[in-house]
Scaffold this motif. Sequence first.
Motif, PDB file in Angstrom:
ATOM      1  N   LEU A  51       0.850  -1.190   0.000  1.00 16.18           N
ATOM      2  CA  LEU A  51       0.000   0.000   0.000  1.00 16.18           C
ATOM      3  C   LEU A  51       0.885   1.239   0.000  1.00 16.18           C
ATOM      4  N   ILE A  52       0.591   2.172  -0.916  1.00 21.47           N
ATOM      5  CA  ILE A  52       1.325   3.436  -0.957  1.00 21.47           C
ATOM      6  C   ILE A  52       0.335   4.576  -0.766  1.00 21.47           C
ATOM      7  N   ASN A  53       0.641   5.451   0.200  1.00 20.44           N
ATOM      8  CA  ASN A  53      -0.228   6.572   0.560  1.00 20.44           C
ATOM      9  C   ASN A  53       0.437   7.889   0.182  1.00 20.44           C
ATOM     10  N   PRO A  54       0.132   8.448  -0.975  1.00 18.18           N
ATOM     11  CA  PRO A  54       0.669   9.773  -1.294  1.00 18.18           C
ATOM     12  C   PRO A  54      -0.075  10.868  -0.523  1.00 18.18           C
ATOM     13  N   SER A  55       0.658  11.884  -0.115  1.00 19.43           N
ATOM     14  CA  SER A  55       0.033  13.118   0.339  1.00 19.43           C
ATOM     15  C   SER A  55      -0.360  13.905  -0.909  1.00 19.43           C
ATOM     16  N   GLU A  56      -0.606  15.192  -0.793  1.00 15.99           N
ATOM     17  CA  GLU A  56      -1.064  15.972  -1.952  1.00 15.99           C
ATOM     18  C   GLU A  56      -0.038  15.946  -3.078  1.00 15.99           C
ATOM     19  N   VAL A  57      -0.497  15.594  -4.264  1.00 17.14           N
ATOM     20  CA  VAL A  57       0.356  15.531  -5.451  1.00 17.14           C
ATOM     21  C   VAL A  57      -0.232  16.475  -6.498  1.00 17.14           C
ATOM     22  N   THR A  58       0.628  17.211  -7.185  1.00 21.92           N
ATOM     23  CA  THR A  58       0.145  18.156  -8.202  1.00 21.92           C
ATOM     24  C   THR A  58      -0.167  17.394  -9.493  1.00 21.92           C
ATOM     25  N   THR A  59      -1.365  16.817  -9.547  1.00 21.64           N
ATOM     26  CA  THR A  59      -1.825  16.084 -10.730  1.00 21.64           C
ATOM     27  C   THR A  59      -3.213  16.589 -11.108  1.00 21.64           C
ATOM     28  N   ALA A  60      -3.807  15.934 -12.097  1.00 24.04           N
ATOM     29  CA  ALA A  60      -5.152  16.317 -12.549  1.00 24.04           C
ATOM     30  C   ALA A  60      -6.252  15.734 -11.673  1.00 24.04           C
ATOM     31  N   PHE A  61      -5.892  14.974 -10.635  1.00 23.42           N
ATOM     32  CA  PHE A  61      -6.904  14.329  -9.802  1.00 23.42           C
ATOM     33  C   PHE A  61      -7.879  15.367  -9.256  1.00 23.42           C
ATOM     34  N   ALA A  62      -9.175  15.048  -9.342  1.00 26.80           N
ATOM     35  CA  ALA A  62     -10.265  15.886  -8.843  1.00 26.80           C
ATOM     36  C   ALA A  62     -10.412  17.191  -9.613  1.00 26.80           C
ATOM     37  N   GLN A  63      -9.698  17.328 -10.739  1.00 24.92           N
ATOM     38  CA  GLN A  63      -9.865  18.500 -11.592  1.00 24.92           C
ATOM     39  C   GLN A  63     -10.912  18.185 -12.656  1.00 24.92           C
TER      40      GLN A  63
END
Length: 233
Positions: free
Chosen positions: A176-188
Amino acid sequence: MNLQNARILLTGGSLGIGKATAAMLTAAGAKVLITGRDEARLQAAAAETGAAYVVADIAEPEGIERMFAAVQTQLGGLDVLINNAGTGEFGTLDQIDLASFERVYRTNVFGLALATQKAAEIFKAQSAGNIINIASTAATRGFAHGTVYASSKFALRGMTECWQAELRPHNVRVILINPSEVTTAFAQTSRQERPEEANKLSAKEIAHSIKAALEMDDRGFIKELTVFATNPF
């Protein structure tokens, strides 16, 4: 594991973490098959990363069948499943409804679990395999407006622990990998990539974490890895 010629199925590979991971793994010699719903974006990502692609929505049973048919025709087998496809909806308790849960859970929980079930059949038969689930720091703590999204990632964290217990006797690693906030298109809503910010994680840090976890010798595995920006302020 040795990534040279490793056969990898990567869901949600047309943007962000998925695309960065596909690029890093193909550069290491792996054979990567990416999935997504938008063929134009998949074609562009495949051309950029060197991955193969299949248009498939993990939220739909026929999409899962299409993915695994492509695994056989385009990869000739499977060594790694990376469950990266995900979605999110956000709202306060008084704003959420059943439809919000259904939309998010069909991708983040139900479809992911059914895809993993099919991969696990392959891995148990060959007594080897790797599953990487991309969750979020939202899998470790809730937050305001996060009822639907965080609960789906808490569910993924719980499923991961169950699969670790079930699949270790078959020599299958579940990570399991848990990223914190990443600057991607997610939720855009525009699905346009956000520009990188020096004080926040980029997709490359998560891709590096995935690659490093896979490259550990097969005798060991990382149960859970959480990745934060060093100084987000």
